[in-house]
Scaffold this motif. Structure first.
Motif, PDB file in Angstrom:
ATOM      1  N   ARG A 246     -13.995   4.784 -13.712  1.00 51.36           N
ATOM      2  CA  ARG A 246     -13.307   5.967 -12.369  1.00 51.36           C
ATOM      3  C   ARG A 246     -13.061   7.468 -13.327  1.00 51.36           C
TER       4      ARG A 246
ATOM      5  N   ALA B 224      -3.363   1.497  -3.098  1.00 50.16           N
ATOM      6  CA  ALA B 224      -2.839   0.595  -3.547  1.00 50.16           C
ATOM      7  C   ALA B 224      -2.116   1.673  -4.733  1.00 50.16           C
ATOM      8  N   PRO B 225      -1.414   1.628  -5.435  1.00 49.64           N
ATOM      9  CA  PRO B 225      -0.958   2.618  -6.100  1.00 49.64           C
ATOM     10  C   PRO B 225      -1.635   2.658  -7.599  1.00 49.64           C
ATOM     11  N   THR B 226      -2.558   1.603  -8.129  1.00 50.41           N
ATOM     12  CA  THR B 226      -3.184   2.024  -9.310  1.00 50.41           C
ATOM     13  C   THR B 226      -4.346   2.031  -8.738  1.00 50.41           C
ATOM     14  N   ALA B 227      -4.781   1.963  -7.786  1.00 50.88           N
ATOM     15  CA  ALA B 227      -6.421   3.069  -7.074  1.00 50.88           C
ATOM     16  C   ALA B 227      -6.318   4.617  -7.359  1.00 50.88           C
TER      17      ALA B 227
ATOM     18  N   TRP C 279      -6.241   8.270  -7.431  1.00 51.21           N
ATOM     19  CA  TRP C 279      -7.153   9.394  -8.327  1.00 51.21           C
ATOM     20  C   TRP C 279      -5.820  10.620  -8.222  1.00 51.21           C
ATOM     21  N   HIS C 280      -5.760  10.793  -9.136  1.00 51.74           N
ATOM     22  CA  HIS C 280      -5.397  12.334  -9.294  1.00 51.74           C
ATOM     23  C   HIS C 280      -5.748  13.776  -9.926  1.00 51.74           C
TER      24      HIS C 280
ATOM     25  N   GLN D 217       0.989  -1.240   0.018  1.00 51.98           N
ATOM     26  CA  GLN D 217       0.010   0.087  -0.198  1.00 51.98           C
ATOM     27  C   GLN D 217       0.561   0.902  -0.298  1.00 51.98           C
ATOM     28  N   ARG D 218       0.594   2.328  -0.579  1.00 51.21           N
ATOM     29  CA  ARG D 218       1.027   3.624  -0.720  1.00 51.21           C
ATOM     30  C   ARG D 218       0.636   4.587   0.384  1.00 51.21           C
TER      31      ARG D 218
ATOM     32  N   GLY E 265      -5.515  13.359 -14.306  1.00 58.40           N
ATOM     33  CA  GLY E 265      -5.762  12.333 -14.989  1.00 58.40           C
ATOM     34  C   GLY E 265      -7.608  12.475 -15.881  1.00 58.40           C
TER      35      GLY E 265
END
Length: 735
Positions: free
Chosen positions: A600, A534-537, A539-540, A435-436, A543
């Motif tokens: 997403r 998780a890194p892939t989950a 939001w930024h 996890q991040r 995007g």
């Protein structure tokens, strides 16, 4: 908010006539070192003398109610919008309906009385009581709207032949005439009409009832209420709308407290309006049982205010108390519907006619005008001769700190090896593998002097950044600054603030693992919060893609509304809506979006200090896109535009307005007041995110299922400038 140094708490429960006037008097002659708090479930307190005029259509709602928030702001009084559910005189503690507690040194009660619906079977299920006024007025307006769409004639029945019921049925009759509506009106009373009033007054009012087409049923005791039908001994009476104006009862927690009460549960007081069993408790108005069993009439509550204000200050300072002597006779002016009134002083035939109503109207308006007059703020207690220390000397004392934190029950998250109750020098976290760590910090000066509510907002505001990035809250550290008061009062403030914060942290399953407290000039709080994702989950802001729809989850205007509070121009109901919006949090919005299975958000941020345009510009710059907003679609909090037009804006507005230079205005005037809302800083604002156009409807539906009224406000567009992002504002319909 800057606070005066205080060493004792006076808590006033209820916003009745006595308390509203007593607060003004205490503000005009403040007692050094005394901190005032008013607790009421509503920001508006009805003035009973004008209620029939409100129903008849002679007054607006605002004209008939005291704005308690504004009164408290003007008098330097804390306002707690909550309902008391329990009182423990031994511990000097109140329990509120939000689950929090509030301690006091001195207590004053003015919580009124409510219609007693329990003595008649079925009344509680089918009758509409006149109190609380806010609920009654809402249902009355709904009835008028329903009547406006019906062709059949409804039967409206009022139960209670005292002053309240008689005035009310005549007011209803007048309102129906004004609206061009028809209904069959009945007034039912168990005895004579207007018992206790002179014969001349009763005859005049009976004549007006007959002229208004009201069917009067005297000596008709209601034995049972069923849906659409009253049982009156051997007779029955059908109704479509039933208004209950007879019999009153006390709030049940008064008698449950153990204080001496009369047979109806009202608090017994002596000639000083003080409980004979507890010298720290006073009561006035309808909730007080004064020797001699005074009638429940607002005129007594108004006259009690002066004695109450004097005695509260005198008791705190150890001075001699004043005796309250109720007047033997008083002027009674009864509204008769059509700007007509009947008056008497308890004897003789009385007077009547439109001129009496104008007399009553002047008296009532003069009474209400008192609460719009400027007041001096409460002054500070004499300054302590010793200078206050800085550095570690500014820490809150260990005793106050330990007492405040002891009752807290933070959520116990797995992986916290050392936290709040281990007393180690730092927290120890066992971080989940893979996890991040997502970490953020927010710190706010208090915008109102109510620690529990502020603690909730401060925690939610700090958590918001985690939700904007789709991180799951894990743990938090608190930083709190408390005003310089007596350590006992500091402990109360810290306990309430942290109780509010922990309530929201626990709801988010976020463990409070520690913190730091200092003394300072004003109440302030913030939280360092840790989240996991998780890194892939994640939001930024980077995007977003051209063609995606922009959705805003919450209305704008929070900064403007809070500015009105700071300026003493707040309107209670508008501010209530604002605070409720802030307390909604962004957890539900994040859960709704995270639950979408096949899509997403492209870009996501929370709308906070830089306003909607400032945070949207960050999305555009990070995503290399432009944006187009539909100004007509932007949701605003009630009253926001009215405040802007009155010149009320946040002090951060000039800095935030710089983003307007990056905007193209299409159909939007440069002085459009809605632009102020776009740059308004939001404390606890909503989420702004972009999503593929074909998935926007699914996202909006998911947000609605989570109780959110999100709005589609624009779209991201292809970047057409080399150096800067451009925001286009449309004011002529959907983009």
């Amino acid at each position: 908010m800057r606070a005066s140094v205080a060493n004792q708490d006076l808590v006033m429960v209820g916003g009745g006539h006595s308390h509203a006037l007593a607060l003004r008097m205490l503000a005009m002659k403040p007692e050094p070192g005394l901190r005032l708090t008013l607790v009421s479930p509503d920001s508006l307190a009805a003035y009973s003398g004008m209620l029939p005029g409100l129903v008849a259509g002679h007054y607006r709602l605002e004209e008939t109610h005291v704005d308690l928030r504004r009164l408290c702001q003007a008098s330097g009084t804390r306002f707690v919008r909550a309902r008391v559910t329990a009182l423990d005189p031994a511990a000097r503690r109140l329990t509120l309906d939000d689950g929090s507690t509030l301690e006091y040194d001195w207590l004053s009660l003015d919580v009124g009385a409510t219609p007693d619906l329990e003595t008649v079977p079925g009344a509680a299920e089918h009758a509409v009581p006149v109190k609380p006024v806010s609920d009654f007025h809402r249902r009355w307006r709904a009835l008028l709207a329903d009547l406006d769409h019906r062709t059949d004639e409804l039967a409206i029945t009022v139960v209670g032949g005292g002053a309240g019921g008689t005035e009310m049925v005549l007011a209803v009759a007048r309102a129906l005439i004004e609206q061009g509506l028809a209904a069959r009106l009945s007034l039912v009373t168990a005895g004579d009409l207007l018992p206790g009033y002179p014969r001349g007054v009763r005859l005049r009012m009976a004549r007006r009832l007959a002229d208004a087409g009201v069917r009067l049923r005297t000596h008709a005791r209601v034995q049972r209420v069923d849906a659409g039908r009253l049982t009156l001994g051997d007779d029955t009476l059908d109704y479509d709308f039933l208004l209950w104006c007879t019999g009153v009862k006390a709030a049940p927690w008064l008698a449950a407290s153990g204080l001496p009460c009369d047979g109806s549960g009202f608090v017994r007081v002596n000639e000083h309006l003080r409980s004979p069993a507890d010298e720290r408790v006073f009561a006035a108005g309808d909730c007080a049982a004064f020797p001699g069993d005074l009638p429940k009439a607002g005129v007594y509550a108004v006259r009690q205010a002066r004695a109450l204000a004097h005695n509260l200050a005198a008791a705190v300072a150890g001075r001699r108390l004043r005796t309250y002597r109720p007047q033997k006779r008083f002027l009674s002016l009864l509204s008769a519907g059509d700007q007509d009134a009947v008056g008497s002083r308890g004897v003789g035939p009385g007077v009547a006619g439109p001129w009496v109503w104008r007399w009553k109207d002047r008296i009532d308006r003069r009474f209400m005008a008192r609460f719009d007059e400027p007041l001096p703020a409460m002054t500070a207690a004499p300054a302590d001769s010793a200078p206050y220390c800085a550095g570690c000397g500014a820490k809150v004392g260990a005793g106050a700190l330990s007492e405040a934190l002891a009752p807290l029950r933070p959520f116990a998250r797995e992986g916290v090896e050392a936290g709040l109750h281990q007393a180690d020098d730092a927290a120890v976290l066992n971080w989940p593998a893979g996890q991040r760590l997502v970490q953020t910090l927010d710190y706010l000066p208090a915008f109102l002097d109510e620690p529990y509510l502020f603690g909730r907002v401060a925690a939610l505001h700090s958590l918001s950044d985690l939700y904007a990035m789709n991180a799951t809250p894990h743990s938090a550290l608190a930083t709190v600054s408390l005003p310089r008061h007596h350590p006992r009062l500091q402990g109360r403030d810290l306990q309430r603030l942290m109780a509010g914060a922990v309530a929201e942290l626990n709801r988010a399953r976020c463990t409070l693992v520690g913190g730091h407290t200092i003394e300072g000039p004003e109440l302030a709080a913030g939280f360092t919060v840790n989240g996991a994702a998780a890194p892939t989950a994640l939001w930024h802001k980077s995007g977003g893609q051209a063609g995606q729809t922009l959705i805003l989850t919450r209305p704008l205007g929070i900064g403007i509304q809070l500015a009105s509070l700071m300026r003493g121009q707040a309107h209670g109901p508008w501010l209530d809506t604002t605070l409720d919006t802030m307390l909604a949090g962004n957890g539900p919005a994040r859960d709704a979006l995270a639950g979408l299975t096949d899509t997403r958000p492209g870009a996501c941020t929370d709308v906070t200090g830089f306003g909607l345009l400032g945070h949207l510009l960050e999305i555009c710059e990070q995503s290399a896109v432009d944006a187009r907003l539909d100004l007509d679609a932007i949701p605003l909090l009630p009253g926001t535009l009215a405040l802007v037009e009155a010149g009320v804006v946040s002090t951060l507005k000039p800095a935030n307005d710089q983003v307007l230079a990056r905007c193209e205005h299409r159909g939007v005037a440069e002085d459009d007041p809605r632009l102020a809302a776009l740059t308004d800083p939001q404390t606890g604002g909503g989420l702004l995110f972009s999503i593929d156009r074909e998935r926007a409807a699914a996202a909006l539906a998911a947000l609605r299922r989570h109780g959110l009224h999100a709005t589609q406000v624009g779209e991201l567009t292809v970047k057409n400038h080399k150096a800067f992002a451009t925001l286009t504002l449309h004011g002529d319909g959907p983009c």
